[in-house]
Design a protein around this motif. Structure first.
Motif, PDB file in Angstrom:
ATOM      1  N   LYS A  77      34.064  61.457  10.199  1.00 32.46           N
ATOM      2  CA  LYS A  77      35.220  60.985  10.893  1.00 32.46           C
ATOM      3  C   LYS A  77      36.458  61.733  10.646  1.00 32.46           C
ATOM      4  O   LYS A  77      36.671  62.036   9.431  1.00 32.46           O
ATOM      5  CB  LYS A  77      35.251  59.601  10.816  1.00 32.46           C
ATOM      6  CG  LYS A  77      36.249  58.980  11.739  1.00 32.46           C
ATOM      7  CD  LYS A  77      36.281  57.374  11.580  1.00 32.46           C
ATOM      8  CE  LYS A  77      37.105  56.800  12.681  1.00 32.46           C
ATOM      9  NZ  LYS A  77      36.941  55.338  12.899  1.00 32.46           N
ATOM     10  N   GLU A  79      40.705  61.178  10.829  1.00 40.03           N
ATOM     11  CA  GLU A  79      41.748  60.491  11.303  1.00 40.03           C
ATOM     12  C   GLU A  79      42.890  61.322  11.031  1.00 40.03           C
ATOM     13  O   GLU A  79      43.286  61.294   9.953  1.00 40.03           O
ATOM     14  CB  GLU A  79      41.762  59.145  10.498  1.00 40.03           C
ATOM     15  CG  GLU A  79      40.638  58.134  11.124  1.00 40.03           C
ATOM     16  CD  GLU A  79      40.628  56.912  10.655  1.00 40.03           C
ATOM     17  OE1 GLU A  79      41.648  56.111  10.794  1.00 40.03           O
ATOM     18  OE2 GLU A  79      39.604  56.462  10.046  1.00 40.03           O
ATOM     19  N   ASP A  95      33.702  61.850  15.055  1.00 36.70           N
ATOM     20  CA  ASP A  95      34.435  61.231  15.836  1.00 36.70           C
ATOM     21  C   ASP A  95      35.896  61.552  15.357  1.00 36.70           C
ATOM     22  O   ASP A  95      36.368  61.831  14.235  1.00 36.70           O
ATOM     23  CB  ASP A  95      34.662  59.736  16.122  1.00 36.70           C
ATOM     24  CG  ASP A  95      33.279  59.542  16.533  1.00 36.70           C
ATOM     25  OD1 ASP A  95      32.660  60.229  17.381  1.00 36.70           O
ATOM     26  OD2 ASP A  95      32.813  58.184  16.527  1.00 36.70           O
ATOM     27  N   ILE A  96      36.988  61.749  16.242  1.00 38.61           N
ATOM     28  CA  ILE A  96      38.207  62.161  15.981  1.00 38.61           C
ATOM     29  C   ILE A  96      39.417  61.087  16.542  1.00 38.61           C
ATOM     30  O   ILE A  96      39.072  60.292  17.703  1.00 38.61           O
ATOM     31  CB  ILE A  96      38.788  63.201  16.691  1.00 38.61           C
ATOM     32  CG1 ILE A  96      38.190  64.475  15.949  1.00 38.61           C
ATOM     33  CG2 ILE A  96      40.362  63.406  16.520  1.00 38.61           C
ATOM     34  CD1 ILE A  96      38.197  65.710  16.728  1.00 38.61           C
ATOM     35  N   THR A  98      43.456  60.609  16.561  1.00 38.73           N
ATOM     36  CA  THR A  98      44.822  61.164  16.378  1.00 38.73           C
ATOM     37  C   THR A  98      45.740  60.918  17.349  1.00 38.73           C
ATOM     38  O   THR A  98      45.469  60.425  18.437  1.00 38.73           O
ATOM     39  CB  THR A  98      44.354  62.799  16.436  1.00 38.73           C
ATOM     40  OG1 THR A  98      45.505  63.349  15.977  1.00 38.73           O
ATOM     41  CG2 THR A  98      43.941  63.447  17.648  1.00 38.73           C
ATOM     42  N   LEU A 101      46.594  66.219  19.939  1.00 35.81           N
ATOM     43  CA  LEU A 101      45.511  67.268  19.593  1.00 35.81           C
ATOM     44  C   LEU A 101      45.735  68.344  20.360  1.00 35.81           C
ATOM     45  O   LEU A 101      45.800  68.705  21.632  1.00 35.81           O
ATOM     46  CB  LEU A 101      44.309  66.411  20.228  1.00 35.81           C
ATOM     47  CG  LEU A 101      42.777  67.364  20.098  1.00 35.81           C
ATOM     48  CD1 LEU A 101      42.481  67.691  18.557  1.00 35.81           C
ATOM     49  CD2 LEU A 101      41.848  66.494  20.808  1.00 35.81           C
ATOM     50  N   PHE A 109      33.643  70.877  19.056  1.00 33.02           N
ATOM     51  CA  PHE A 109      33.794  69.641  18.867  1.00 33.02           C
ATOM     52  C   PHE A 109      32.777  68.947  19.324  1.00 33.02           C
ATOM     53  O   PHE A 109      32.496  68.882  20.634  1.00 33.02           O
ATOM     54  CB  PHE A 109      35.137  69.101  19.233  1.00 33.02           C
ATOM     55  CG  PHE A 109      35.344  67.747  19.190  1.00 33.02           C
ATOM     56  CD1 PHE A 109      35.087  66.970  18.195  1.00 33.02           C
ATOM     57  CD2 PHE A 109      35.805  67.200  20.397  1.00 33.02           C
ATOM     58  CE1 PHE A 109      35.339  65.631  18.212  1.00 33.02           C
ATOM     59  CE2 PHE A 109      36.058  65.743  20.385  1.00 33.02           C
ATOM     60  CZ  PHE A 109      35.738  64.842  19.233  1.00 33.02           C
ATOM     61  N   SER A 112      33.435  61.837  19.761  1.00 31.44           N
ATOM     62  CA  SER A 112      34.354  61.399  20.608  1.00 31.44           C
ATOM     63  C   SER A 112      35.667  61.433  20.251  1.00 31.44           C
ATOM     64  O   SER A 112      35.937  61.914  18.968  1.00 31.44           O
ATOM     65  CB  SER A 112      34.026  59.789  21.049  1.00 31.44           C
ATOM     66  OG  SER A 112      34.187  58.839  19.840  1.00 31.44           O
ATOM     67  N   CYS A 113      36.701  61.219  20.940  1.00 30.69           N
ATOM     68  CA  CYS A 113      37.996  61.343  20.583  1.00 30.69           C
ATOM     69  C   CYS A 113      38.765  60.316  21.192  1.00 30.69           C
ATOM     70  O   CYS A 113      38.746  59.850  22.513  1.00 30.69           O
ATOM     71  CB  CYS A 113      38.649  62.757  20.850  1.00 30.69           C
ATOM     72  SG  CYS A 113      40.448  62.755  20.714  1.00 30.69           S
ATOM     73  N   LYS A 114      39.448  59.552  20.337  1.00 29.46           N
ATOM     74  CA  LYS A 114      40.384  58.409  20.900  1.00 29.46           C
ATOM     75  C   LYS A 114      41.974  59.015  20.388  1.00 29.46           C
ATOM     76  O   LYS A 114      42.204  59.139  19.068  1.00 29.46           O
ATOM     77  CB  LYS A 114      39.987  57.134  19.819  1.00 29.46           C
ATOM     78  CG  LYS A 114      41.043  56.220  20.359  1.00 29.46           C
ATOM     79  CD  LYS A 114      40.597  54.642  19.412  1.00 29.46           C
ATOM     80  CE  LYS A 114      41.611  53.675  20.042  1.00 29.46           C
ATOM     81  NZ  LYS A 114      41.281  52.534  19.051  1.00 29.46           N
ATOM     82  N   MET A 115      42.824  58.931  21.378  1.00 33.17           N
ATOM     83  CA  MET A 115      44.229  59.054  21.143  1.00 33.17           C
ATOM     84  C   MET A 115      44.882  57.980  20.467  1.00 33.17           C
ATOM     85  O   MET A 115      45.050  57.058  21.301  1.00 33.17           O
ATOM     86  CB  MET A 115      44.855  59.533  22.364  1.00 33.17           C
ATOM     87  CG  MET A 115      44.140  60.848  22.984  1.00 33.17           C
ATOM     88  SD  MET A 115      44.111  62.441  21.748  1.00 33.17           S
ATOM     89  CE  MET A 115      45.832  62.801  21.715  1.00 33.17           C
TER      90      MET A 115
END
Length: 120
Positions: A77, A79, A95-96, A98, A101, A109, A112-115
């Protein structure tokens, strides 16, 4: 997510830790300073500054920092409190989370990515 103690000057050469190519560290790393990794780390990495992962650099573990510039490989992960840049040679499996990005063409990649801070 990491909490900043004070504003750290990212480009200051006296605030840089470096793990060179050919070095392998097994265990967690935590630093208040910036960190450049060109070697291999098997463990979690926490920095209250910027992390730069060179093209030959590898991390097997979770990463938490204020800023990151990634060219190497991360399995875990990621962060990043402020901005994350995935360069052309970056390989991320995990997972990211940030606030900002940037992904260059050629970067890989898988995850999953969460902003962070996004309400939606």
């Amino acid at each position: 997510m990491i909490k900043k103690k004070d504003k750290i000057q990212f480009d200051s050469p006296d605030r840089l830790n470096r793990i060179v190519f050919g070095t392998k560290i097994s265990g967690d790393i935590e630093t208040d300073s910036n960190l450049r990794i060109d070697g291999e780390v098997i463990g979690n990495v926490v920095s209250r500054g910027k992390i730069v992962l060179g093209e030959q650099g590898k991390i097997e573990g979770d990463v938490s920092c204020v800023e990151a510039d990634i060219e190497g490989t991360i399995a875990g992960k990621l962060e990043v409190e402020d901005s994350l840049v995935l360069r052309e040679k970056a390989h991320i499996k995990g997972d990211i989370v940030t606030s900002r990005l940037q992904i260059e063409q050629g970067a890989i990649f898988v995850g999953s990515c969460k902003m962070a801070g996004y309400i939606g």
